[in-house]
Write an enzyme that holds these catalytic residues in place. Structure first.
Site, PDB file in Angstrom:
ATOM      1  N   ASP A 189      38.913  43.667  24.769  1.00  0.00           N
ATOM      2  CA  ASP A 189      40.043  42.773  25.028  1.00  0.00           C
ATOM      3  C   ASP A 189      40.418  41.924  23.806  1.00  0.00           C
ATOM      4  OD1 ASP A 189      40.307  43.731  27.555  1.00  0.00           O
ATOM      5  OD2 ASP A 189      39.432  42.004  28.573  1.00  0.00           O
TER       6      ASP A 189
ATOM      7  N   CYS B  77      47.713  53.439  34.443  1.00  0.00           N
ATOM      8  CA  CYS B  77      47.644  52.153  33.776  1.00  0.00           C
ATOM      9  C   CYS B  77      47.905  52.392  32.306  1.00  0.00           C
ATOM     10  CB  CYS B  77      46.255  51.554  33.983  1.00  0.00           C
ATOM     11  SG  CYS B  77      45.906  50.205  32.886  1.00  0.00           S
TER      12      CYS B  77
ATOM     13  N   LYS C  20      40.274  34.197  33.239  1.00  0.00           N
ATOM     14  CA  LYS C  20      41.032  35.029  34.195  1.00  0.00           C
ATOM     15  C   LYS C  20      40.112  36.066  34.845  1.00  0.00           C
ATOM     16  CE  LYS C  20      43.441  38.678  32.611  1.00  0.00           C
ATOM     17  NZ  LYS C  20      43.181  39.964  33.262  1.00  0.00           N
ATOM     18  N   ASN C  21      39.377  36.807  34.022  1.00  0.00           N
ATOM     19  CA  ASN C  21      38.600  37.916  34.577  1.00  0.00           C
ATOM     20  C   ASN C  21      37.460  37.435  35.468  1.00  0.00           C
ATOM     21  OD1 ASN C  21      40.279  39.703  33.348  1.00  0.00           O
ATOM     22  ND2 ASN C  21      38.864  40.300  31.714  1.00  0.00           N
TER      23      ASN C  21
ATOM     24  N   ARG D  29      41.466  54.917  33.808  1.00  0.00           N
ATOM     25  CA  ARG D  29      40.744  53.925  34.603  1.00  0.00           C
ATOM     26  C   ARG D  29      40.463  54.361  36.039  1.00  0.00           C
ATOM     27  NH1 ARG D  29      43.155  48.112  32.788  1.00  0.00           N
ATOM     28  NH2 ARG D  29      41.034  47.421  32.940  1.00  0.00           N
TER      29      ARG D  29
ATOM     30  N   ARG E 183      50.457  37.149  32.588  1.00  0.00           N
ATOM     31  CA  ARG E 183      49.333  37.591  33.407  1.00  0.00           C
ATOM     32  C   ARG E 183      48.036  36.933  32.947  1.00  0.00           C
ATOM     33  NH1 ARG E 183      48.644  43.795  33.979  1.00  0.00           N
ATOM     34  NH2 ARG E 183      46.960  42.851  35.167  1.00  0.00           N
TER      35      ARG E 183
END
Ligand code: UD1
Length: 421
Positions: free
Chosen positions: A308, A118, A22-23, A123, A400
């Protein structure tokens, strides 16, 4: 809003295919804004964040077509003449800010909404802004938007990032490929997703060296051309599913799984007593009888332990023998999963950026709430070996970043279903 119900059970077995990252994909897609020619991405994960980036690029005037049920994206930045990334889209996903560098490089102008609050910390965008200013951009904050201009075009510069931010490195890299002259980014992020972006940009004609190290050198070129690029595989998805047999017992195989992208994480699993073996086809992860050992974990930028995977690792350590200390150094406020795990009987004490986890012999199913993407999946992992039923609500966070999560867990024998409400 759907929930996921998990009934804790016995050992797991089978295989889990891992999707494209994803990233990485969220950084690769905006690269289409750097050229008029089509950019084709393969091995694209089917996720709502990818759909959000598609909508954002379309709102800028780019074209995005899906082939093979979304596994392949063909993007064209030819008609992208709107420089404004609207708050309505940006507020849904922070990675929307990755259009800033490419828009500025190509059109000399960008208006990108600040992402806003967030769940996992403040961030800010200061590192992105400082880097682009070093390349000659004029940037001001007005009405919640970053208004960026480069009336005379961007020019190469030597710059050092205050912190090795992933997003800032990507934005500056994409801006620098079309800048006049040479850019040297020091203290650049080294994540595999950056390496993937640099490879894609290189196949589009960019001149980049040093990606994957702390110093990236970019010689600006006049224009880029189209390319086809396969998205690197998702190391965070891999690490997440590797924890499933570590928590519930059994052995699971990961075709194509690579230890080299997850070394710090694999070392900690090994220290905890989980067996990881490289097979000809990928990886095999197994846990024997009995609990794993407590281990201390400190998150850090790559090649450190990935933030993560911190929530998922905590799920494992809840039932480890002994006391583990988890230190979160990348984001403040990234322990929202701890109170939810405590509802399942975990013994966790959070003080600032440190969580102390005293292993208990067993967790118990409970109704819990997902607070962000990685926290959600940590609750599912914890539930795999908990006694009784766990209902995880607000699972839209999962969509997501985890493709076909229920199907993948079921394929290895987990008792899991998605239900409305
Ligand atoms: C990316 C990942 C995210 C991962 C994170 C860290 C994507 C789409 N997301 O996020 O999953 O958790 O890397 O590995 O790739 N910071 C500043 N100023 C800035 C930029 C960042 O202070 O201008 C701070 C952030 O608040 C945070 C830290 O730096 O505390 C790390 O952020 P960064 O590396 O930029 O993460 P993202 O690119 O947003």
């Amino acid at each position: 809003m759907d929930s996921i119900i998990v009934r804790g059970g016995g050992p797991l077995s089978g295989r889990v295919p891992i999707a494209g990252a994803k990233n990485a994909c969220l950084a690769l897609m905006p690269a289409t804004l750097l050229t008029d020619e089509p950019l084709t991405l393969t091995n694209v994960p089917r996720l709502s964040d990818i759909a959000t980036m598609t909508r954002l690029l379309q709102s800028l005037g780019a074209e995005v077509s899906e082939l093979q049920e979304g596994r392949v994206l063909v993007l064209s930045g030819l008609g992208a003449d709107n420089p404004r990334a609207d708050y309505e889209i940006v507020r849904r996903m922070r990675a929307s800010n990755l259009v800033l560098g490419p828009l500025l490089a190509r059109h000399g102008r960008a208006e990108v909404s600040l992402p806003g609050g967030c769940a996992i910390g403040a961030r800010p965008m200061d590192i992105h802004v400082a880097g682009l200013q070093a390349l000659g951009a004029e940037i001001e904050l007005r009405d919640g938007y970053l208004h960026a201009r480069a009336p005379k075009g961007l020019r190469g510069a030597q710059l050092t990032l205050r912190f090795a931010s992933v997003g800032a490195t990507e934005n500056i890299l994409m801006a620098a490929v079309l800048a006049r002259g040479t850019t040297v980014i020091s203290n650049a992020a080294r994540e595999p997703e950056i390496v993937d972006l640099a490879r894609c940009l290189r196949s589009m004609g960019a001149r980049i060296e040093g990606e994957g190290s702390g110093t990236i050198t970019i010689d600006g070129v006049e224009r880029l051309h189209g390319a086809t690029h396969p998205v690197v595989s998702d190391r965070i998805e891999l690490g997440t599913y590797m924890l499933a047999p570590a928590i519930a017992g059994g052995a699971v195989e990961f075709p194509g799984g690579r230890v080299d992208l997850l070394r710090a994480f694999c070392e900690k699993l090994d220290e905890a007593g989980v067996s990881i073996s490289e097979t000809g086809a990928g990886l095999r992860v197994a846990r024997g009888d009995g609990p794993v050992r407590a281990v201390d974990v400190r998150t850090g930028v790559y090649p450190g332990f990935p933030t993560d995977l911190q929530a998922q690792m905590m799920a494992l350590l809840c039932t480890a023998r002994g006391t583990s200390v988890l230190e979160e150094t990348v984001f403040e406020n990234r322990f929202m999963h701890a109170p939810e795990l405590m509802r399942m009987g975990a013994d966790i004490e959070v003080r600032g950026g440190t969580a102390t986890v005293r292993g208990v012999s067993r967790l118990k199913g409970a109704p819990v709430m997902a607070t962000d993407l990685r926290a959600s999946v940590s609750l599912i992992l914890a539930a795999l070996a908990a006694e009784g039923e766990t209902r995880v609500s607000r699972v839209y966070h999962l969509d997501r970043g985890y493709e076909q999560v229920v199907r993948k867990f079921r394929a290895i024998g987990a008792d899991i279903e998605r239900v409305p409400g």
